[in-house]
Design a protein around this motif. Structure first.
Motif, short mmCIF file in Angstrom:
data_model
loop_
_atom_site.label_atom_id
_atom_site.label_comp_id
_atom_site.label_asym_id
_atom_site.label_seq_id
_atom_site.Cartn_x
_atom_site.Cartn_y
_atom_site.Cartn_z
N HIS A 237 4.56 -2.78 -0.48
CA HIS A 237 3.74 -2.95 0.74
C HIS A 237 4.50 -3.73 1.83
O HIS A 237 3.97 -4.66 2.42
CB HIS A 237 2.43 -3.65 0.41
CG HIS A 237 1.54 -2.85 -0.50
ND1 HIS A 237 0.71 -1.86 -0.06
CD2 HIS A 237 1.38 -2.89 -1.85
CE1 HIS A 237 0.06 -1.32 -1.07
NE2 HIS A 237 0.45 -1.93 -2.18
N PHE A 238 5.72 -3.30 2.07
CA PHE A 238 6.53 -3.97 3.09
C PHE A 238 5.89 -3.85 4.47
O PHE A 238 5.30 -2.83 4.81
CB PHE A 238 7.93 -3.36 3.12
CG PHE A 238 8.72 -3.58 1.86
CD1 PHE A 238 9.12 -4.86 1.49
CD2 PHE A 238 9.04 -2.53 1.03
CE1 PHE A 238 9.85 -5.07 0.33
CE2 PHE A 238 9.76 -2.73 -0.13
CZ PHE A 238 10.16 -4.00 -0.48
N GLY A 239 6.01 -4.90 5.26
CA GLY A 239 5.53 -4.88 6.63
C GLY A 239 4.08 -5.27 6.81
O GLY A 239 3.59 -5.30 7.94
N GLU A 240 3.37 -5.57 5.71
CA GLU A 240 1.94 -5.86 5.80
C GLU A 240 1.61 -7.36 5.74
O GLU A 240 0.43 -7.72 5.78
CB GLU A 240 1.19 -5.13 4.68
CG GLU A 240 1.31 -3.61 4.75
CD GLU A 240 0.57 -2.90 3.64
OE1 GLU A 240 -0.26 -3.55 2.96
OE2 GLU A 240 0.82 -1.70 3.43
N TYR A 241 2.62 -8.22 5.65
CA TYR A 241 2.35 -9.64 5.47
C TYR A 241 3.07 -10.52 6.50
O TYR A 241 3.36 -11.68 6.24
CB TYR A 241 2.76 -10.08 4.05
CG TYR A 241 1.87 -9.52 2.97
CD1 TYR A 241 0.84 -10.27 2.41
CD2 TYR A 241 2.04 -8.21 2.51
CE1 TYR A 241 0.01 -9.76 1.43
CE2 TYR A 241 1.23 -7.68 1.52
CZ TYR A 241 0.22 -8.46 0.99
OH TYR A 241 -0.60 -7.94 0.02
N ALA A 242 3.32 -9.96 7.66
CA ALA A 242 4.05 -10.70 8.69
C ALA A 242 3.30 -11.96 9.14
O ALA A 242 3.91 -12.97 9.49
CB ALA A 242 4.32 -9.80 9.89
N ASP A 243 1.96 -11.92 9.12
CA ASP A 243 1.15 -13.04 9.61
C ASP A 243 0.71 -14.00 8.49
O ASP A 243 -0.11 -14.89 8.73
CB ASP A 243 -0.10 -12.52 10.33
CG ASP A 243 0.26 -11.69 11.55
OD1 ASP A 243 1.27 -12.01 12.20
OD2 ASP A 243 -0.48 -10.73 11.85
#
Length: 263
Positions: A237-243
């Motif tokens: 799930h790359f890109g879903e935890y930036a925040d």
């Protein structure tokens, strides 16, 4: 070794393995093996989901034991924060307790919740740097990828690798010692060398187009006459935890940990 110290070392290692990534080079839609290797090595995804599971199969004198999951954590990471949570069994049958961890590199803090109270303690940056150095020196990542089995099906590319656990055992023990800060006695080291065996370490990387979808690794650790322990670690799930960030209520509730008690 105390639970908190084990998890501290796990989180430090995760931070190292997922941090400091560089930007990937654009490639053609149809990938060959070398292009896939380049994407894996130069992965530009700086945030994603983590899943870590440990199961144990006791060695019984009669019959066959059923493997049981004794430790399971899931969470996420980005360039500054790592978060994982889950449940572990207790001494009472059918009962479990919650465990949760937040590691914040900017604040240099590790927040832990085991049972009933949030605590915090500093991350050991010097130990982190030492661990990074040793991983770089001892890993043979490039060669493993080159020797991996490459395949493609319906637009999804897979690269599978396998490493000899016996050859990696001493290196892994050294890295674990650095990460956790635990110094094994000569008697403990002799026991580990005599009665334990690390199985083949498998890793599978999946790609689509010019990006990595997920990576999963697994290994079996055999304690002779006692049990077989299987560990799996997946990044997806790359890109879903930036925040992703440590919640304010965790910061407010956390009390300073008794670091000496964790030794």
């Amino acid at each position: 070794m105390k639970v908190k110290k084990i998890i501290s070392s796990v989180l430090l290692t995760f931070s190292l393995l997922t941090g400091g990534l560089t930007q990937a080079k654009p490639v053609a839609a149809a990938l060959d093996k070398q292009q896939a290797i380049d994407i894996i090595k130069q992965n530009d995804q700086t945030n994603g989901q983590l899943d870590f599971t440990v199961s144990v199969e006791p060695h019984l004198k009669k019959g066959r034991a059923i493997p049981a999951t004794v430790f399971s954590l899931t969470g996420g990471f980005n360039q500054n924060v790592v978060h994982m949570s889950g449940y572990v069994p207790t001494a009472y049958v059918g009962k479990s307790k919650k465990i949760e961890f937040w590691a914040d590199e900017k604040e240099n803090r590790l927040y832990t919740y085991i049972g009933d109270q949030w605590e915090y303690q500093p991350l050991n940056s010097s130990r982190n740097d030492q661990l990074t150095s040793n991983i770089i020196k001892t890993s043979n990542f490039d060669q493993l990828l080159k020797n991996g089995k490459f395949s493609q099906q319906n637009g999804t590319y897979t690269l599978k690798t396998a490493a000899n656990g016996n050859q990696a055992y001493k290196t892994g023990l050294k890295l674990a010692r650095i990460a956790s800060g635990v110094k094994f006695s000569k008697k403990e080291l002799n026991y580990l060398n005599k009665y334990t065996k690390l199985g083949t370490i498998y890793a599978t990387h999946r790609l689509q187009d010019d990006h990595l979808i997920d990576s999963k690794s697994s290994v079996k650790y055999v304690i002779i006459k006692v049990a077989t322990v299987k560990m799996t670690f997946k990044v997806s799930h790359f890109g879903e935890y930036a925040d992703l960030a440590v919640p304010m209520d965790v910061k407010k509730a956390a009390k300073p940990a008794d670091i000496d008690a964790n030794k």
